[in-house]
Structures are given as structure tokens and as C-alpha cells.
Design a protein around this motif. Structure first.
Motif, PDB file in Angstrom:
ATOM      1  N   UNK A   1       0.866  -1.177   0.000  1.00 52.80           N
ATOM      2  CA  UNK A   1       0.000   0.000   0.000  1.00 52.80           C
ATOM      3  C   UNK A   1       0.900   1.222   0.000  1.00 52.80           C
ATOM      4  N   UNK A   2       0.755   2.074  -1.019  1.00 49.91           N
ATOM      5  CA  UNK A   2       1.506   3.321  -1.056  1.00 49.91           C
ATOM      6  C   UNK A   2       0.747   4.392  -0.274  1.00 49.91           C
ATOM      7  N   UNK A   3       1.483   5.069   0.601  1.00 46.63           N
ATOM      8  CA  UNK A   3       0.935   6.143   1.419  1.00 46.63           C
ATOM      9  C   UNK A   3       1.695   7.404   1.027  1.00 46.63           C
ATOM     10  N   UNK A   4       1.044   8.357   0.333  1.00 50.22           N
ATOM     11  CA  UNK A   4       1.809   9.435  -0.274  1.00 50.22           C
ATOM     12  C   UNK A   4       0.961  10.682  -0.498  1.00 50.22           C
ATOM     13  N   UNK A   5       1.651  11.810  -0.602  1.00 43.95           N
ATOM     14  CA  UNK A   5       0.989  13.073  -0.937  1.00 43.95           C
ATOM     15  C   UNK A   5       0.834  13.244  -2.441  1.00 43.95           C
ATOM     16  N   UNK A   6       1.450  12.366  -3.240  1.00 44.41           N
ATOM     17  CA  UNK A   6       1.344  12.441  -4.700  1.00 44.41           C
ATOM     18  C   UNK A   6      -0.035  11.944  -5.112  1.00 44.41           C
ATOM     19  N   UNK A   7      -0.884  12.862  -5.614  1.00 42.41           N
ATOM     20  CA  UNK A   7      -2.300  12.522  -5.772  1.00 42.41           C
ATOM     21  C   UNK A   7      -2.826  12.592  -7.197  1.00 42.41           C
ATOM     22  N   UNK A   8      -1.929  12.772  -8.198  1.00 45.38           N
ATOM     23  CA  UNK A   8      -2.433  12.836  -9.566  1.00 45.38           C
ATOM     24  C   UNK A   8      -2.695  11.428 -10.103  1.00 45.38           C
ATOM     25  N   UNK A   9      -3.474  11.357 -11.167  1.00 42.88           N
ATOM     26  CA  UNK A   9      -3.744  10.067 -11.801  1.00 42.88           C
ATOM     27  C   UNK A   9      -2.449   9.436 -12.295  1.00 42.88           C
ATOM     28  N   UNK A  10      -1.561  10.251 -12.845  1.00 42.10           N
ATOM     29  CA  UNK A  10      -0.285   9.731 -13.343  1.00 42.10           C
ATOM     30  C   UNK A  10       0.528   9.109 -12.207  1.00 42.10           C
ATOM     31  N   UNK A  11       0.534   9.779 -11.035  1.00 43.90           N
ATOM     32  CA  UNK A  11       1.250   9.242  -9.874  1.00 43.90           C
ATOM     33  C   UNK A  11       0.689   7.877  -9.479  1.00 43.90           C
ATOM     34  N   UNK A  12      -0.638   7.781  -9.484  1.00 42.31           N
ATOM     35  CA  UNK A  12      -1.267   6.517  -9.089  1.00 42.31           C
ATOM     36  C   UNK A  12      -0.964   5.414 -10.103  1.00 42.31           C
ATOM     37  N   UNK A  13      -0.994   5.762 -11.384  1.00 43.28           N
ATOM     38  CA  UNK A  13      -0.682   4.765 -12.414  1.00 43.28           C
ATOM     39  C   UNK A  13       0.750   4.273 -12.252  1.00 43.28           C
ATOM     40  N   UNK A  14       1.687   5.186 -11.996  1.00 36.90           N
ATOM     41  CA  UNK A  14       3.078   4.795 -11.784  1.00 36.90           C
ATOM     42  C   UNK A  14       3.202   3.871 -10.572  1.00 36.90           C
ATOM     43  N   UNK A  15       2.428   4.165  -9.547  1.00 37.64           N
ATOM     44  CA  UNK A  15       2.456   3.321  -8.354  1.00 37.64           C
ATOM     45  C   UNK A  15       1.987   1.904  -8.640  1.00 37.64           C
ATOM     46  N   UNK A  16       0.869   1.780  -9.345  1.00 35.26           N
ATOM     47  CA  UNK A  16       0.359   0.446  -9.662  1.00 35.26           C
ATOM     48  C   UNK A  16       1.271  -0.279 -10.642  1.00 35.26           C
ATOM     49  N   UNK A  17       1.876   0.457 -11.565  1.00 36.41           N
ATOM     50  CA  UNK A  17       2.811  -0.175 -12.497  1.00 36.41           C
ATOM     51  C   UNK A  17       4.056  -0.679 -11.775  1.00 36.41           C
ATOM     52  N   UNK A  18       4.407  -0.047 -10.655  1.00 33.03           N
ATOM     53  CA  UNK A  18       5.566  -0.490  -9.866  1.00 33.03           C
ATOM     54  C   UNK A  18       5.266  -1.751  -9.071  1.00 33.03           C
ATOM     55  N   UNK A  19       3.978  -2.119  -8.981  1.00 34.12           N
ATOM     56  CA  UNK A  19       3.623  -3.347  -8.274  1.00 34.12           C
ATOM     57  C   UNK A  19       2.762  -3.149  -7.053  1.00 34.12           C
ATOM     58  N   UNK A  20       2.272  -1.921  -6.826  1.00 35.64           N
ATOM     59  CA  UNK A  20       1.442  -1.668  -5.646  1.00 35.64           C
ATOM     60  C   UNK A  20       0.077  -2.340  -5.781  1.00 35.64           C
ATOM     61  N   UNK A  21      -0.521  -2.660  -4.641  1.00 32.11           N
ATOM     62  CA  UNK A  21      -1.865  -3.238  -4.598  1.00 32.11           C
ATOM     63  C   UNK A  21      -2.914  -2.204  -4.210  1.00 32.11           C
ATOM     64  N   UNK A  22      -2.485  -1.132  -3.543  1.00 34.74           N
ATOM     65  CA  UNK A  22      -3.424  -0.109  -3.089  1.00 34.74           C
ATOM     66  C   UNK A  22      -2.676   1.205  -2.965  1.00 34.74           C
ATOM     67  N   UNK A  23      -3.437   2.316  -2.880  1.00 31.86           N
ATOM     68  CA  UNK A  23      -2.843   3.651  -2.927  1.00 31.86           C
ATOM     69  C   UNK A  23      -3.715   4.565  -2.081  1.00 31.86           C
ATOM     70  N   UNK A  24      -3.132   5.176  -1.055  1.00 31.56           N
ATOM     71  CA  UNK A  24      -3.871   6.066  -0.161  1.00 31.56           C
ATOM     72  C   UNK A  24      -3.151   7.408  -0.097  1.00 31.56           C
ATOM     73  N   UNK A  25      -3.887   8.474  -0.378  1.00 25.66           N
ATOM     74  CA  UNK A  25      -3.290   9.807  -0.475  1.00 25.66           C
ATOM     75  C   UNK A  25      -3.340  10.516   0.880  1.00 25.66           C
ATOM     76  N   UNK A  26      -2.225  11.176   1.239  1.00 25.12           N
ATOM     77  CA  UNK A  26      -2.169  12.016   2.440  1.00 25.12           C
ATOM     78  C   UNK A  26      -2.834  13.351   2.132  1.00 25.12           C
TER      79      UNK A  26
END
Length: 230
Positions: free
Chosen positions: A80-105
Motif C-alpha cells: 500500500x503506497x501512502x503518499x501526498x502524490x495525488x495525480x492520476x499519473x502518480x497513481x498509475x506509476x504506483x500500480x505499475x511499480x507493483x502496488x496493490x493499493x494507494x492512499x493519499x495524504x
């Protein structure tokens, strides 16, 4: 009685870490902490976690790089990525890196808790994670290594070293990289790596006709599948 969830939280902000640990441990989650990606990687090599909670913007090895590194090694632990990066591109990069979930600060602690619980329940406990190079096989859950069906009697640190070599095969790995993989940013001052490689060779190669662990002078070591014999 359900199994207690054990997680790793990696974030370079000590105040965020302290708040997360206090809240999650109050709700029955076992928590290990890391302040850097390198420290988190070292902990992942020596412990089993149900979920990894990773800040993306850590110095040097950031969360995405860490996640990619773990996936290359064969790790299936939910991230699970926990981050202030909240754009769609940031989320796509996160999932492409292998993340299962993404939660924005900023986020609600209760939401994080339930996402962690959901991720821990999603993983099939029946799944056996295995890596192999030729006739060498590693069972990552039982920490068992076999070659040509013969079990190798390895210490936990020898298994950790072999795991890294198998995951990176056939790439040549430098001494510095191996030391960081095993001991993080504070490797022993003694020639511990040379000794560990020698011990591994005695178990991995000596009883067999062909060596898999190869030294490349001035470059490092690599693990190779033996060439088929005519």
C-alpha cells in the motif's frame, strides 16, 4: 481466533511513523518501522509481513523503487503506497511499480486500518511462493532450498543471500550491492561477505558436478544455470 496481522511501515517522517504505530498497535496490528527504503528492504529480507505500507517520497531508494525491487525478487506481499502524490499519473506509476493499493495524504487513520485488513485477507494463504534457476528451487514461505531434489542445509543468512542471487540471476552483482542487500547501509567491517559466499558454495556447488555460483573478477558474482552437457 484470527492471526495477528504484521506489517512494515516505511516513511522518512518520524512524526508520521510515531502516529501510525500508536494507532495501528492500539488496534492490534504488529508494526515494524523503517526510515529509508534501504532499511525497509533489509527488514523484508529478514522478516515476513502481511502488508507493506510504503511512503513514495523517501530519499535515495523511494517507495516505488523499493516495490519494484521486491517484485523482481519474487515478493508477493501486498503493498500500500501512502503518499501526498495525488495525480492520476502518480497513481498509475504506483500500480505499475507493483502496488496493490494507494492512499493519499492526508488520510483518515480508520481508512488505513481497514485497507490494511482488507489487503491482508486478500492474499491466498495456500499460495506457495517459489523461485528457481534450473534445478535449483527456493520455497520462500518455508525458507527451503533444493537442488536436483536434494535439500540444502542453509542458515537463514545463507538462504537470504541465495534468495537475492536467484532473484537477480543471471545478472552479475557487485560486492557493494550484496552487502547492502544483506546488511543495509551498515555492513560488517570484517570480510563477512567473502566468508558467507564460501559457506554457500560448500552447500550449493560442492556436492554437485557443476558450479552455479560464479565469480567475475573485478565485477562481482552471479548465479547461472549449468550448461547442458553433451
Amino acid at each position: 481466533m484470527s492471526k495477528q496481522i504484521k506489517i512494515l511501515v516505511a516513511d522518512d517522517d518520524p512524526q508520521i511513523l510515531e502516529g501510525l504505530v500508536d494507532y495501528l498497535e492500539y488496534h492490534g496490528i504488529l508494526v515494524d518501522c523503517a526510515r529509508t527504503g534501504e532499511q525497509a528492504l533489509n527488514l523484508c529480507h529478514s522478516n515476513r509481513y502481511d502488508v507493506l505500507v510504503l511512503d513514495v517520497m523517501m530519499p535515495r531508494m523511494d517507495g516505488r523503487s523499493l516495490c519494484e525491487h521486491l517484485r523482481r525478487e519474487g515478493s508477493a506481499t501486498p503493498v500500500l503506497f501512502l503518499t501526498a502524490l495525488d495525480t492520476l499519473e502518480d497513481k498509475i506509476l504506483g500500480f505499475e511499480a507493483g502496488a496493490d493499493d494507494y492512499l493519499v495524504k492526508p488520510f483518515a487513520m480508520a481508512e488505513l486500518l481497514y485497507r490494511i485488513r482488507a489487503l491482508s485477507q486478500r492474499v491466498s494463504r495456500q499460495q506457495v511462493r517459489r523461485l528457481s534457476v534450473g534445478a535449483l528451487e527456493l520455497d520462500l514461505d518455508s525458507q527451503l532450498a533444493t537442488r536436483e531434489g536434494r535439500e540444502l542445509a542453509l542458515t537463514p543468512q545463507m538462504f537470504q543471500l541465495l534468495h537475492y542471487l536467484v532473484a537477480q540471476s543471471p545478472r552479475v552483482i557487485s560486492r557493494t550491492e550484496l552487502e547492502q542487500a544483506l546488511w543495509g547501509e551498515e555492513p560488517p567491517e570484517s570480510d563477512a561477505l567473502r566468508s558467507l559466499l564460501y559457506q554457500l558454495r560448500q552447500k550449493l556447488d560442492k556436492p554437485f558436478a557443476h558450479a552455479m555460483l560464479q565469480t567475475r573478477r573485478g565485477q562481482g558474482v552471479c548465479l547461472l544455470e549449468p550448461e547442458p552437457q553433451p
